[in-house]
Design a protein around this motif. Structure first.
Motif, PDB file in Angstrom:
ATOM      1  N   GLY A  21       9.276 -14.184   3.757  1.00 55.80           N
ATOM      2  CA  GLY A  21       8.432 -14.619   4.981  1.00 55.80           C
ATOM      3  C   GLY A  21       6.966 -14.139   4.838  1.00 55.80           C
ATOM      4  N   LEU A  22       7.009 -12.847   4.036  1.00 56.22           N
ATOM      5  CA  LEU A  22       5.387 -12.268   3.926  1.00 56.22           C
ATOM      6  C   LEU A  22       4.981 -12.501   2.531  1.00 56.22           C
ATOM      7  CD1 LEU A  22       6.134  -8.891   5.624  1.00 56.22           C
ATOM      8  CD2 LEU A  22       4.842 -11.038   6.570  1.00 56.22           C
ATOM      9  N   TYR A  23       5.452 -12.059   1.475  1.00 55.87           N
ATOM     10  CA  TYR A  23       5.033 -12.361   0.212  1.00 55.87           C
ATOM     11  C   TYR A  23       6.085 -12.460  -0.863  1.00 55.87           C
ATOM     12  CZ  TYR A  23       5.679  -7.351   0.039  1.00 55.87           C
ATOM     13  OH  TYR A  23       6.019  -5.944  -0.042  1.00 55.87           O
ATOM     14  N   SER A  24       5.906 -12.962  -2.237  1.00 59.08           N
ATOM     15  CA  SER A  24       6.817 -12.872  -3.029  1.00 59.08           C
ATOM     16  C   SER A  24       6.414 -12.713  -4.578  1.00 59.08           C
ATOM     17  CB  SER A  24       7.484 -14.226  -3.143  1.00 59.08           C
ATOM     18  OG  SER A  24       6.673 -15.396  -3.237  1.00 59.08           O
ATOM     19  N   ASP A  25       7.200 -12.162  -5.443  1.00 54.34           N
ATOM     20  CA  ASP A  25       6.758 -11.951  -6.852  1.00 54.34           C
ATOM     21  C   ASP A  25       5.668 -11.440  -7.027  1.00 54.34           C
ATOM     22  OD1 ASP A  25       7.586 -11.849  -9.427  1.00 54.34           O
ATOM     23  OD2 ASP A  25       6.630 -13.861  -9.815  1.00 54.34           O
ATOM     24  N   ILE A  26       5.281 -10.253  -6.143  1.00 47.15           N
ATOM     25  CA  ILE A  26       4.145  -9.514  -6.663  1.00 47.15           C
ATOM     26  C   ILE A  26       4.208  -8.398  -7.670  1.00 47.15           C
ATOM     27  CG2 ILE A  26       2.296  -8.259  -5.692  1.00 47.15           C
ATOM     28  CD1 ILE A  26       2.372 -10.905  -4.478  1.00 47.15           C
ATOM     29  N   SER A  27       3.126  -8.770  -8.714  1.00 49.05           N
ATOM     30  CA  SER A  27       3.382  -7.729  -9.885  1.00 49.05           C
ATOM     31  C   SER A  27       1.945  -7.712 -10.275  1.00 49.05           C
ATOM     32  CB  SER A  27       4.126  -8.549 -11.098  1.00 49.05           C
ATOM     33  OG  SER A  27       5.444  -8.864 -10.775  1.00 49.05           O
ATOM     34  N   PHE A  28       1.723  -6.418 -10.340  1.00 49.97           N
ATOM     35  CA  PHE A  28       0.352  -6.001 -11.100  1.00 49.97           C
ATOM     36  C   PHE A  28       0.334  -4.312 -11.609  1.00 49.97           C
ATOM     37  CE2 PHE A  28       0.357  -4.727  -6.471  1.00 49.97           C
ATOM     38  CZ  PHE A  28      -0.495  -3.521  -6.560  1.00 49.97           C
ATOM     39  N   ASP A  29      -0.618  -3.970 -12.089  1.00 48.11           N
ATOM     40  CA  ASP A  29      -0.907  -2.541 -12.161  1.00 48.11           C
ATOM     41  C   ASP A  29      -2.284  -2.130 -11.983  1.00 48.11           C
ATOM     42  OD1 ASP A  29      -2.319  -2.386 -15.105  1.00 48.11           O
ATOM     43  OD2 ASP A  29      -0.792  -4.046 -15.284  1.00 48.11           O
ATOM     44  N   VAL A  30      -2.620  -0.718 -12.053  1.00 51.62           N
ATOM     45  CA  VAL A  30      -3.627  -0.216 -11.775  1.00 51.62           C
ATOM     46  C   VAL A  30      -3.858   1.221 -12.712  1.00 51.62           C
ATOM     47  CG1 VAL A  30      -5.437   0.837 -10.171  1.00 51.62           C
ATOM     48  CG2 VAL A  30      -3.733  -0.634  -9.599  1.00 51.62           C
ATOM     49  N   ARG A  31      -4.680   1.322 -13.415  1.00 57.54           N
ATOM     50  CA  ARG A  31      -4.888   2.418 -14.379  1.00 57.54           C
ATOM     51  C   ARG A  31      -5.564   3.480 -13.876  1.00 57.54           C
ATOM     52  NH1 ARG A  31      -5.892   0.107 -20.433  1.00 57.54           N
ATOM     53  NH2 ARG A  31      -5.405   2.310 -20.815  1.00 57.54           N
ATOM     54  N   ALA A  32      -5.350   4.771 -14.332  1.00 58.45           N
ATOM     55  CA  ALA A  32      -6.119   5.941 -13.925  1.00 58.45           C
ATOM     56  C   ALA A  32      -7.640   5.608 -14.317  1.00 58.45           C
ATOM     57  CB  ALA A  32      -5.837   7.204 -14.578  1.00 58.45           C
ATOM     58  N   GLY A  33      -8.596   5.541 -13.245  1.00 56.49           N
ATOM     59  CA  GLY A  33      -9.997   5.555 -13.460  1.00 56.49           C
ATOM     60  C   GLY A  33     -10.456   4.047 -13.640  1.00 56.49           C
TER      61      GLY A  33
END
Length: 514
Positions: free
Chosen positions: A285-297
């Motif tokens: 009901g809010l969100y689905s299949d959220i995939s991501f990454d964040v690198r240092a810097g």
């Protein structure tokens, strides 16, 4: 730069009162403990004009308007309405004189209905005794229709979103047939569609002869709506300009007493290992299949329309919501985060969307708020090292240019932008590895916004992984290395800064590329 305005006046023009002057504030002063908020300020408003009032956070704008609305009493000066000297001793008296303040911070009652809030203090009654609920709801319904609101007059106010509550606050301006309406940051919580509706209402009020005072940090709104602009700086009057004869650079320089730094020169970041990896995150009901990454810097911006699910994703990562599916990895390790304290322990910090409700304890001092998320660091054998707390606060007071008399000052008494800076300082004091900033510059003036944008880039250079959630396209384009676009609870596209365009971003957040 505002495109409609091409030429700048060489110097401020202190305009003489016109024949149609409706309201004058003359030589108004106000002092709070340790702070001179206003020092001999003048302002005049004409019937049928939109008069913008600008200044940095803490410049005195809201204090001046609260004096006009009867919330504060001035230490000196006078208020003249339609040629008569008046003294507003309360908001009710101000309303009776035809002056209404639409607050930046909502002044509504959550447990009352929408209609009761709209007519608060002026309920229609039978024989001056019993509330006429049918008339109350019918009148309110007419006003909500005029504002294109989709909720009912009988809805409990507390059930509405912040944006809809702001529309209820605005609806009050259409009830009392006021002579003067003050709009204090009215669009801070509104969608683009709601802004269009609001601007239509403001123009209707102007055409009816109402005097409008409009406070906003958004220059595009100021130059679209206003007829004149007055500027305050550090509680002093800096002059009044005809909007058509000035530009954003001149007004900004008057506001902050200096030129803004040049646009951030974006250089390719020196990226470290992946600091945060999110895979398949979902809440029904809010969100689905959220995939991501964040690198240092790296700075990763999240952009989307209100309701796209950006804030809910960040709250889940920080342990404020429980995911139905998916995983969160911090520095390569699966770490189930079930509470904010778990998140803090793992090096996460979250500057929340709403500073007053979620970011601060308003009755506590600036020092105590700054160390609140990391209080154990300052505690030994049950005693708090207040000297160490003061050192930390003073460090961030200087770094973030927080305007306040000192560490013991109650956060409640700070301007909205300075409160936001205290929230940012609180999370930086935890030395996070990953910092999430949800609408970090909402309600912040252009000078402070520039400083925070530079701070975000500097933090990334130190190796911090940063996520910025923003409803402002220029902001995500300015600070981000990559931009994640969301629509209807899904990630629609991820852009590298070098390849993104405004058009492609708009298409991504409106579902046109799915």
């Amino acid at each position: 730069m505002t495109s409609q305005v091409e030429t700048a006046a060489n110097e401020s023009v202190n305009l003489q009162p016109a024949q149609e002057t409706l309201l004058k504030l003359q030589n108004v002063s106000k002092t709070f403990p340790g702070v001179k908020a206003l020092d001999g300020v003048d302002l005049d408003v004409r019937a049928g004009e939109v008069h913008a009032l600008l200044g940095e956070n803490g410049a005195g704008k809201s204090t001046l308007m609260k004096i006009l609305a009867g919330i504060y009493q001035p230490d000196g000066g006078e208020v003249i309405l339609e040629g008569q000297r008046v003294q507003m001793t309360s908001p009710i008296e101000a309303r009776d004189h035809g002056v209404l303040l639409i607050h930046q911070e909502l002044s509504l009652v959550p447990d009352m209905t929408v209609a009761e809030n709209v007519f608060l203090g002026n309920m229609p009654r039978f024989a001056n005794m019993f509330v006429n609920n049918r008339h109350l709801n019918d009148r309110c319904g007419e006003i909500l229709t005029r504002l294109n609101c989709k909720f009912e007059p009988t809805e409990r106010l507390g059930n509405l979103s912040i944006a809809n509550q702001q529309m209820v606050e605005i609806a009050r301006a259409l009830v009392f047939q006021p002579k003067v309406v003050v709009f204090d940051e009215p669009t801070a919580s509104l969608t683009d569609y709601e802004k269009v509706v609001l601007f239509g209402v403001i123009r209707e009020l102007r055409e009816s002869g109402t005097g409008i005072v409009y406070i906003s940090h958004r220059m595009d709104e100021i130059f679209e709506l206003s007829d004149r602009i007055s500027v305050l700086r550090d509680g002093t009057y800096q002059g009044t300009f005809e909007t058509a004869q000035t530009n954003e650079d001149e007004v900004t320089q008057r506001m902050i007493g200096r030129d803004l730094d040049a646009d951030i020169q974006h250089q390719p970041p020196e990226l470290g290992p992946t600091a945060l990896a999110v895979q398949g995150l979902a809440i029904e009901g809010l969100y689905s299949d959220i995939s991501f990454d964040v690198r240092a810097g790296e700075v990763v911006g999240f952009y989307g329309l209100v309701g796209a699910g950006r804030t809910e994703v960040m709250e889940t990562i920080f342990g404020l919501r429980k995911a139905d599916a998916g995983s969160v990895q911090v520095q390569g390790e699966d770490l189930p985060i079930s509470s904010p304290s778990d998140a803090i322990d793992q090096g996460l910090g979250l500057v929340p969307e709403s500073r007053k409700e979620q970011g601060l304890v308003l009755g506590m001092s600036c020092k105590d708020n700054t160390t609140l998320a990391n209080i154990s660091k300052f505690t030994k054998y049950g005693w708090i090292d207040t000297a160490a707390e003061r050192t930390i606060f003073e460090e961030y007071m200087e770094k973030l240019r927080i305007k306040c008399p000192g560490w013991e000052y109650e956060t409640l008494n700070l301007s909205g932008g300075n409160q936001q800076k205290v929230v940012i300082g609180k999370w930086l004091s935890t030395s996070p590895k990953i910092l999430i900033l949800d609408e970090p510059t909402r309600g912040i003036d252009v000078g402070s916004k520039s400083e925070i944008h530079h701070l975000i880039r500097e933090l990334a250079k130190t190796g911090l992984a940063v996520i910025v959630v923003s409803s402002e396209m220029p902001e995500v384009l300015t600070v981000s290395d990559r931009i994640v676009a969301m629509y209807d609870g899904r990630i629609t596209q991820c852009f590298d800064r070098s390849e993104v365009t405004e058009d492609s971003l708009i298409r991504a957040i409106t579902g046109q590329n799915t």
